[in-house]
Motif scaffolding. Sequence first.
Motif, short mmCIF file in Angstrom:
data_model
loop_
_atom_site.label_atom_id
_atom_site.label_comp_id
_atom_site.label_asym_id
_atom_site.label_seq_id
_atom_site.Cartn_x
_atom_site.Cartn_y
_atom_site.Cartn_z
N LEU B 75 -5.20 -13.31 25.95
CA LEU B 75 -3.96 -12.81 25.36
C LEU B 75 -3.32 -11.86 26.36
O LEU B 75 -3.97 -10.91 26.80
CB LEU B 75 -4.24 -12.08 24.05
CG LEU B 75 -3.05 -11.38 23.40
CD1 LEU B 75 -2.04 -12.41 22.89
CD2 LEU B 75 -3.51 -10.47 22.24
N HIS B 76 -2.07 -12.15 26.73
CA HIS B 76 -1.33 -11.29 27.64
C HIS B 76 -0.24 -10.56 26.87
O HIS B 76 0.50 -11.20 26.10
CB HIS B 76 -0.69 -12.11 28.77
CG HIS B 76 -1.68 -12.72 29.70
ND1 HIS B 76 -1.38 -12.96 31.02
CD2 HIS B 76 -2.96 -13.13 29.52
CE1 HIS B 76 -2.44 -13.50 31.61
NE2 HIS B 76 -3.41 -13.62 30.72
N ILE B 77 -0.17 -9.27 27.07
CA ILE B 77 0.88 -8.46 26.44
C ILE B 77 1.70 -7.82 27.57
O ILE B 77 1.17 -7.05 28.37
CB ILE B 77 0.28 -7.36 25.55
CG1 ILE B 77 -0.69 -7.96 24.52
CG2 ILE B 77 1.39 -6.60 24.81
CD1 ILE B 77 -1.45 -6.91 23.71
N VAL B 78 2.98 -8.20 27.62
CA VAL B 78 3.85 -7.69 28.68
C VAL B 78 5.24 -7.37 28.12
O VAL B 78 5.86 -8.27 27.55
CB VAL B 78 4.01 -8.73 29.82
CG1 VAL B 78 4.86 -8.14 30.95
CG2 VAL B 78 2.66 -9.17 30.35
N PRO B 79 5.78 -6.16 28.32
CA PRO B 79 5.07 -4.99 28.81
C PRO B 79 4.27 -4.33 27.69
O PRO B 79 4.64 -4.42 26.52
CB PRO B 79 6.21 -4.08 29.26
CG PRO B 79 7.32 -4.41 28.32
CD PRO B 79 7.20 -5.89 28.01
N SER B 80 3.21 -3.68 28.01
CA SER B 80 2.40 -2.99 27.00
C SER B 80 3.11 -1.72 26.53
O SER B 80 3.76 -1.03 27.33
CB SER B 80 1.04 -2.61 27.59
OG SER B 80 0.35 -3.77 28.03
#
Lengths: 116, 111
Positions: B75-80
Motif C-alpha cells: 500500500l502506497h500513500i502519497v503524500p502522507s
Amino acid sequence: KAGVTQTPRYLIKTRGQQVTLSCSPISGHRSVSWYQQTPGQGLQFLFEYFSETQRNKGNFPGRFSGRQFSNSRSEMNVSTLELGDSALYLCASSLGDIPTGNSGYTFGSGTRLTVV
Amino acid sequence: DQQVKQNSPSLSVQEGRISILNCDYTNSMFDYFLWYKKYPAEGPTFLISISSIKDKNEDGRFTVFLNKSAKHLSLHIVPSQPGDSAVYFCAASGYGNKLVFGAGTILRVKS
C-alpha cells in the motif's frame, strides 16, 4: 444510515465468569462476523452468521459461541473466561448474499473485554 | 500458521513523503486483498482493495500493488499526512465471507 453498533463498549469480568456481547448490523445486512483483536495477533476470525445460521467458523475453543436473531442482530458468548480472553472483540456486517470479501466489511467500534 | 504477514510492526514517515506498507501471503487461493485502517478506540475502516486478476488499484492518495508471483502486496500513500497515522491491516479473502488479517503495521506520520 446507522452504522454497526456494539454493546457494551467496555467490560471487566472475573476469570471463570461468562460474558455476552451484542452486535446490531447495518440495516439490510444479513451477515455478521466476529473477530478477536489482540496486540501482535491482528484480527482473528471467530465465526460468521448469515440468516440465523453459522456459516463459517474459526479456530477458537467451544467456549466461544454465538447466535443470530431474525432481525440479524447477533450475540457472542464466552463461557468460563480466561485471562487470555482479554481482547477487543469486533463485529462486522455485510450484505453477505454471495460469500465475498472483496467489498469489505463495515466494522463496529468493538467491545473491550478485560478479564481479571 | 499465519497466512497473511505484515513483517513491519511500525513505520515512521515524514509528512509529504511516501508511506509504503507491505504484506505477504502464503495461500495462492486468495482472490481479493484489502487494506483497513484503524484508529484507537474505533473499528477498522475499509480503505482500498484489489482483485487477484489485477496488479494495481488506485484511489486518490492510496495505491495498492499486487505481485502474485511473489505473493506480495503493498500500500502506497502519497503524500502522507499526519491524519494517516493509524494501524493498517492487510487482509485477504478466498473462502466465503471471511477475511484473514495480518498483525497490522503502525504508521506514524511526523509533521
